[in-house]
Design a protein around this motif. Structure first.
Motif, short mmCIF file in Angstrom:
data_model
loop_
_atom_site.label_atom_id
_atom_site.label_comp_id
_atom_site.label_asym_id
_atom_site.label_seq_id
_atom_site.Cartn_x
_atom_site.Cartn_y
_atom_site.Cartn_z
N THR A 169 0.85 -1.20 0.00
CA THR A 169 0.00 0.00 0.00
C THR A 169 0.88 1.24 0.00
OG1 THR A 169 -1.92 1.02 1.06
CG2 THR A 169 -0.18 0.25 2.52
N LYS A 170 0.27 2.40 -0.27
CA LYS A 170 1.04 3.65 -0.27
C LYS A 170 0.99 4.25 1.14
CE LYS A 170 0.65 5.13 -5.08
NZ LYS A 170 -0.62 4.98 -5.80
N GLY A 171 2.13 4.33 1.79
CA GLY A 171 2.15 4.86 3.15
C GLY A 171 3.58 4.97 3.64
N TRP A 172 3.75 5.03 4.93
CA TRP A 172 5.11 5.13 5.48
C TRP A 172 5.25 4.17 6.65
CZ3 TRP A 172 1.19 8.54 5.53
CH2 TRP A 172 0.67 8.94 6.75
N LEU A 173 6.46 3.67 6.83
CA LEU A 173 6.71 2.66 7.86
C LEU A 173 6.65 3.30 9.24
CD1 LEU A 173 9.66 0.59 6.32
CD2 LEU A 173 7.31 -0.16 6.69
N ALA A 197 1.65 3.00 7.86
CA ALA A 197 0.57 3.94 8.14
C ALA A 197 0.03 4.51 6.84
CB ALA A 197 1.08 5.08 9.03
N ALA A 198 -1.29 4.58 6.74
CA ALA A 198 -1.93 5.13 5.54
C ALA A 198 -3.35 5.53 5.90
CB ALA A 198 -1.93 4.11 4.41
N ASN A 199 -3.92 6.41 5.12
CA ASN A 199 -5.29 6.84 5.39
C ASN A 199 -6.26 5.69 5.18
OD1 ASN A 199 -4.60 9.52 5.97
ND2 ASN A 199 -4.59 10.04 3.77
N THR A 200 -7.31 5.66 5.97
CA THR A 200 -8.35 4.66 5.81
C THR A 200 -8.92 4.76 4.40
OG1 THR A 200 -8.90 4.68 8.15
CG2 THR A 200 -10.63 3.92 6.65
N GLY A 201 -9.06 3.62 3.78
CA GLY A 201 -9.59 3.59 2.41
C GLY A 201 -8.50 3.48 1.36
N THR A 202 -7.22 3.67 1.75
CA THR A 202 -6.13 3.50 0.79
C THR A 202 -6.10 2.03 0.33
OG1 THR A 202 -4.88 5.15 2.04
CG2 THR A 202 -3.66 3.86 0.40
N LEU A 203 -5.89 1.84 -0.97
CA LEU A 203 -5.95 0.47 -1.51
C LEU A 203 -4.78 -0.39 -1.02
CD1 LEU A 203 -7.08 0.95 -5.22
CD2 LEU A 203 -8.30 -0.26 -3.41
N VAL A 204 -5.10 -1.66 -0.72
CA VAL A 204 -4.07 -2.65 -0.39
C VAL A 204 -4.03 -3.64 -1.55
CG1 VAL A 204 -3.39 -4.48 1.22
CG2 VAL A 204 -4.56 -2.42 2.07
N GLY A 268 -4.43 3.02 15.28
CA GLY A 268 -4.54 4.06 14.25
C GLY A 268 -4.64 3.41 12.89
N SER A 269 -5.03 4.18 11.90
CA SER A 269 -5.21 3.62 10.55
C SER A 269 -3.86 3.18 9.99
CB SER A 269 -5.86 4.67 9.65
OG SER A 269 -6.06 4.11 8.38
N HIS A 270 -3.69 1.89 9.81
CA HIS A 270 -2.44 1.37 9.21
C HIS A 270 -2.65 -0.05 8.69
CE1 HIS A 270 -2.00 -0.93 12.94
NE2 HIS A 270 -0.99 -1.59 12.39
#
Ligand SMILES: [Zn+2]
Length: 288
Positions: A169-173, A197-204, A268-270
């Motif tokens: 997914t697009k996020g940060w460790l 960590a990524a916003n809720t709804g970000t594609l996995v 948290g959202s992750h």
């Protein structure tokens, strides 16, 4: 007066009887002439027959010769075809060697040194046939070994497709693989994956080809997806807000499988991303 033979010719009644008288030497000469004549005639006939036979034999030889010539040129064409096949196989081999790279673990030993000049006189027909047979054998051997290498490459390819790779997914460790202080207690705890960590709804997305073996909700991982990739690899995606695949779904690397969320034991959202090899969690960071 010399002695004579007398022949009487007596026709039917009413006609004159004829009488021929021949001297002995004349008779003998005539008989000798007839004998010589017959002998000469016989010889001519025999000779003519022999001539006829020779002609037939000669024709047969001509046909045989032409057949041999045809067979020889056919053998020549066969040989040319086989040589072309060898060249094609050699090219394919070079390509495979290139694909495998110079540092390949698998050495491919192929028969080399086939060729050389081929005598094409009819006397060497057997030799030519022998060379063709040898070439065929060499080609079969080469084909077998290429098949083997191709299978090996296919295996390598399948393994590459089954090995998790890249970010899910697009996020940060935010949390790494290894022992860390548990966010829920004072004790140190093994963290068996990565937290991204990524916003809720970000594609996995799936990180390798495989089959979804679990798509459900659990107390710890919340909404979780598990994919079996074969070769001992499994990936786990936890804390999702939404599941986009069902158990049994075949997925390819990059396919959408879920959306990031905060379900289960999460602060948290992750996305909790885990890779297991033969049941043992491994550090996914090396495979990002
Ligand atoms: Zn985690």
């Amino acid at each position: 007066m010399s002695r004579r033979f007398t022949f009487l010719y007596i026709p039917d009644s009413g006609k004159k009887t004829r009488r021929i008288s021949i001297s002995h030497p004349l008779l003998y000469s005539a008989l000798t002439l007839i004998l010589i004549g017959s002998a000469a005639m016989g010889w001519v006939i025999t000779d003519y027959n022999r001539l006829q036979f020779d002609q037939q034999h000669f024709n047969d030889l001509l046909v045989e010769n032409s057949e041999q010539r045809q067979k020889l040129s056919q053998l020549g064409r066969d040989l040319d075809g086989l040589r072309r096949e060898m060249i094609i196989l050699s090219d394919a081999n070079a390509q495979i060697q290139g694909t495998l790279g110079s540092g390949s673990e698998k050495e491919i030993n192929l028969p080399v040194g086939i060729g050389g000049s081929i005598e094409t006189s009819p006397a060497d027909m057997t030799l030519l046939q022998q060379q063709i047979n040898d070439l065929r054998l060499a080609i079969d051997l080469r084909r077998d070994s290429q098949e083997e290498v191709r299978n090996l490459l296919n295996d390598k390819h399948s393994l590459a497709l089954a090995t998790p790779s890249g970010w899910p997914t697009k996020g940060w460790l935010t949390s790494y693989f290894g022992v860390r202080a548990s966010p829920y207690s004072d004790q140190e705890k093994m963290h068996e994956g990565l937290d991204i960590a990524a916003n809720t709804g970000t594609l996995v997305t799936a990180t390798a080809d495989g089959v979804v073996v679990k798509s459900t909700t659990e107390p710890g991982f919340g909404k979780v997806v598990m994919i079996d990739h074969g070769y001992g690899y499994r990936t786990i995606f936890g804390h999702n807000s939404k599941l986009l695949v069902k158990a049994g779904t075949r997925v390819k690397r990059g396919d959408k499988i879920a959306e990031v969320g905060n379900t289960g034991r999460s602060t948290g959202s992750h996305l909790h991303y885990e890779i297991r090899l033969n049941g043992v969690p491994i550090n996914p960071r090396k495979l990002l």
